[in-house]
Design a protein around this motif. Structure first.
Motif, PDB file in Angstrom:
ATOM      1  N   LEU A 230      -8.117  -7.167  -0.985  1.00  0.00           N
ATOM      2  CA  LEU A 230      -7.812  -6.052  -0.083  1.00  0.00           C
ATOM      3  C   LEU A 230      -9.062  -5.268   0.321  1.00  0.00           C
TER       4      LEU A 230
ATOM      5  N   PHE B   4     -10.573  -3.043  10.448  1.00  0.00           N
ATOM      6  CA  PHE B   4     -10.616  -2.817   9.002  1.00  0.00           C
ATOM      7  C   PHE B   4     -12.057  -2.787   8.524  1.00  0.00           C
TER       8      PHE B   4
ATOM      9  N   ARG C 146       0.150  -7.425   6.327  1.00  0.00           N
ATOM     10  CA  ARG C 146       1.026  -6.396   5.747  1.00  0.00           C
ATOM     11  C   ARG C 146       1.425  -5.351   6.788  1.00  0.00           C
TER      12      ARG C 146
ATOM     13  N   LEU D 161      -8.181   1.025   9.705  1.00  0.00           N
ATOM     14  CA  LEU D 161      -7.980   1.237   8.271  1.00  0.00           C
ATOM     15  C   LEU D 161      -9.336   1.144   7.604  1.00  0.00           C
TER      16      LEU D 161
ATOM     17  N   GLY E 255      -9.677  -9.352   3.359  1.00  0.00           N
ATOM     18  CA  GLY E 255      -8.957  -8.084   3.436  1.00  0.00           C
ATOM     19  C   GLY E 255      -8.431  -7.814   4.827  1.00  0.00           C
TER      20      GLY E 255
ATOM     21  N   LEU F 270      -1.832  -0.537  -1.340  1.00  0.00           N
ATOM     22  CA  LEU F 270      -0.715  -0.842  -0.446  1.00  0.00           C
ATOM     23  C   LEU F 270       0.207   0.365  -0.320  1.00  0.00           C
TER      24      LEU F 270
ATOM     25  N   ALA G 162      -1.450   2.889   1.868  1.00  0.00           N
ATOM     26  CA  ALA G 162      -1.465   2.421   3.262  1.00  0.00           C
ATOM     27  C   ALA G 162      -0.107   2.631   3.923  1.00  0.00           C
TER      28      ALA G 162
ATOM     29  N   TRP H 236      -4.547  -7.181   5.283  1.00  0.00           N
ATOM     30  CA  TRP H 236      -4.080  -5.917   5.835  1.00  0.00           C
ATOM     31  C   TRP H 236      -3.361  -6.141   7.163  1.00  0.00           C
TER      32      TRP H 236
END
Length: 188
Positions: free
Chosen positions: A34, A17, A47, A72, A40, A150, A153, A44
């Protein structure tokens, strides 16, 4: 191959990330944790792991794996516009791009090398989100900036998992799946 993984089991996930530290401070602040390099990455990771776990029963055999790897990145409009032009031949920024490693047409490509100890991790690819575009369109979608991130993503992840939306019906199905994933992680 069928998945024996229960929906509550989380796969191993190697997530790379990054959030462009050149983005405007107010945008980074609006994105909250995030967009934070440390918090973050943890959020991430959690999630995406939950989303992959929820998707596991319906993944095709070639995407069944005990571990996954993906990237990401949160970037600005200029960077995503360049990627959009280079990879899609489209001018201007977009909200999210997904570069699937497990795409049809890559069958003859050499295997993607994995770091030692991650031989079983399946490389899914990369998701790139424009924080600037997300911030502009969030109010139109009735979202806060974190909710929009979100949402984008989940869209990118579904593309990495083979979903596409060449017509209105497939787009509607993809949007429903995104809503399911977000509802399943209580993020909406």
């Amino acid at each position: 191959m069928t998945s024996s993984k229960a929906s509550h089991e989380l796969p191993d996930l190697d997530l790379a990330f990054e959030a462009d530290d050149g983005l405007a401070g107010e945008l980074l602040a609006a994105a909250g944790d995030l967009a934070d390099p440390i918090a973050g990455a943890e959020l991430w990771h959690q999630r995406i792991n939950q989303w992959l776990s929820a998707m596991a029963p319906e993944l095709p055999a070639e995407l069944q794996a005990p571990a996954f790897s993906l990237g990401l990145s949160l970037v600005g409009d200029s960077e995503i516009a360049e990627l959009n032009s280079d990879w899609r031949g489209k001018s201007g920024p977009t909200d999210v791009l997904a570069f699937a490693a497990q795409d049809d047409g890559l069958d003859d490509a050499p295997p993607i090398p994995m770091p030692d100890g991650e031989e079983d991790a399946l490389e899914l690819g990369d998701i790139v989100i424009s924080l600037e575009t997300a911030a502009r369109q969030a109010p139109d979608h009735g979202h806060s900036l974190p909710e929009e991130l979100l949402f984008l993503a989940t869209h990118g992840l579904l593309h990495l998992l083979g979903w596409d939306h060449p017509d209105d019906a497939s787009l509607a199905a993809m949007l429903r799946k995104q809503e399911e994933l977000l509802a399943g992680t209580n993020q909406r």
